[in-house]
Scaffold this motif. Sequence first.
Motif, PDB file in Angstrom:
ATOM      1  N   GLN A  36     -24.657   3.869 -19.152  1.00  0.00           N
ATOM      2  CA  GLN A  36     -24.879   2.936 -18.052  1.00  0.00           C
ATOM      3  C   GLN A  36     -23.987   1.715 -18.198  1.00  0.00           C
ATOM      4  N   ASP A  37     -23.837   1.234 -19.445  1.00  0.00           N
ATOM      5  CA  ASP A  37     -22.945   0.092 -19.684  1.00  0.00           C
ATOM      6  C   ASP A  37     -21.512   0.426 -19.308  1.00  0.00           C
ATOM      7  N   ARG A  38     -21.079   1.646 -19.639  1.00  0.00           N
ATOM      8  CA  ARG A  38     -19.727   2.063 -19.307  1.00  0.00           C
ATOM      9  C   ARG A  38     -19.503   2.099 -17.793  1.00  0.00           C
ATOM     10  N   LYS A  39     -20.506   2.580 -17.065  1.00  0.00           N
ATOM     11  CA  LYS A  39     -20.388   2.660 -15.612  1.00  0.00           C
ATOM     12  C   LYS A  39     -20.268   1.245 -15.010  1.00  0.00           C
ATOM     13  N   LYS A  40     -21.034   0.308 -15.564  1.00  0.00           N
ATOM     14  CA  LYS A  40     -20.984  -1.073 -15.065  1.00  0.00           C
ATOM     15  C   LYS A  40     -19.600  -1.665 -15.293  1.00  0.00           C
ATOM     16  N   LYS A  41     -19.027  -1.384 -16.460  1.00  0.00           N
ATOM     17  CA  LYS A  41     -17.700  -1.930 -16.774  1.00  0.00           C
ATOM     18  C   LYS A  41     -16.624  -1.279 -15.916  1.00  0.00           C
TER      19      LYS A  41
ATOM     20  N   LYS B 262     -12.908 -17.581 -26.783  1.00  0.00           N
ATOM     21  CA  LYS B 262     -13.306 -17.772 -25.390  1.00  0.00           C
ATOM     22  C   LYS B 262     -12.759 -19.093 -24.856  1.00  0.00           C
TER      23      LYS B 262
END
Length: 449
Positions: A444-449, A113
């Motif tokens: 839901q995580d996939r949709k956010k990404k 990072k």
Amino acid sequence: MKRLVSLFALFLLIGVVNPAFAQSILRDAESEALLADMSRDLIRAANLSPANVRIVLINDPSINAFVAGGQAVYIHSGLIDAASSANEVQGVIAHELGHVTGGHVPLQDRMAKGATAITILSLLLGAAAVAAGSPDAGLGLMQLGQRAALGNFLAFSRAQEATTDAAGVKYLAGAGISGRGMLDFFKKLQQQEYRYGIKRGSDTSYVISHPLSGERIATLTADLQGAPAWSKPNDPALEARFKRVQAKLRGYVADPKDTLRKYPETDQTVPARYARAYAYHLSGYPQQAAGEAAALVKAEPDNPYFLELEGQILLESGKVREAIPPLREATARTNYQPLIATTFGHALLATEDAALLPEAERVLRQSVARDRENPFAWYQLGMLYERKGDSARAALATAERSSMTGEIGRALASGQAAMAGLPQGSPDWIRAQDIVMASQGMLQDRKKK
């Protein structure tokens, strides 16, 4: 400009993302048992529990091993192929356990990072310079930032590797295992470096993630030779098992023509027969494969892995009934080892004999109870429940398999179907609910990404 940013972002991604889940895992009962026995004392010397540490075999021809977080060590099939002894592989495992105990994956993530931040800053400054009418200065700023980020990251990685080498030496000594194999393997890596022109003082020596092998040998030799176990001979039984697994692996992953050249018919040793059995089987010569397997069983009638091979070849050659006895015996002799039991359960189902369904259900349920991370076992269990007319548990088995293979949509739908047909509050219903909730969260995580 946009293309340059995208290309460098991709380079950073490749540099820091571990390939563990982009490669195929090889599951084999004999290989897993050998790796567990080879590593058990090393794991204890590292103050870890053998019950919690997994040594995972990856189908990749390169000579490599890595950790990816948690307590799992991943070893490439190419490393097993290149090793001359089990002791060499033990040296590699000792080193990788140093990464586990050192918590190096989270540290590497934080360092990556930081490298990304340096790169982004240099790209922004460079873009500003380009926009201001100084393209040469802008590109110079971008390249400077890239070099700084990469240099910092690789220097950090080399420091980690040196610390991990020292930990590996300590674990070998604590386990009473000779460090000769570690040095011998570093010498193999040194030959690879020579082949590709990587040497001290060359440009390439500054853009590698590990210290040069010659430096590692020079640093570690005194400590390894000073350990009480340095002159201890290798365990002959362990080395014999290693040669068998190595040959078996070569027969399975290599081109059959290469395998048959390496292990010609004139070689009647057990490892050679093992390799040829798999090579013949994979290249479509069932009679020759069955002949090699029969010779192995004749030499060692009680060896469960030879019985497993014999049964597997018969099963996949369409001789299902003939496969049942050796697979049943192999399952019993390994106390229902899950991978072998799954093959046995598959054979029982393949007979299409309703009278064998109760035995198949018992075998497959026991298999998934002891090893839930086997998609093929869940697939077979789903087929069994379909034949029994138990659509709810068939759906649950499909949900289990789909959640493991990354088919989240199917896992969700199958889990919901299982919940609809199972008694509410039962253990199977609760498990289906867990899969549904986890799948919904991932979607839901996939949709956010």
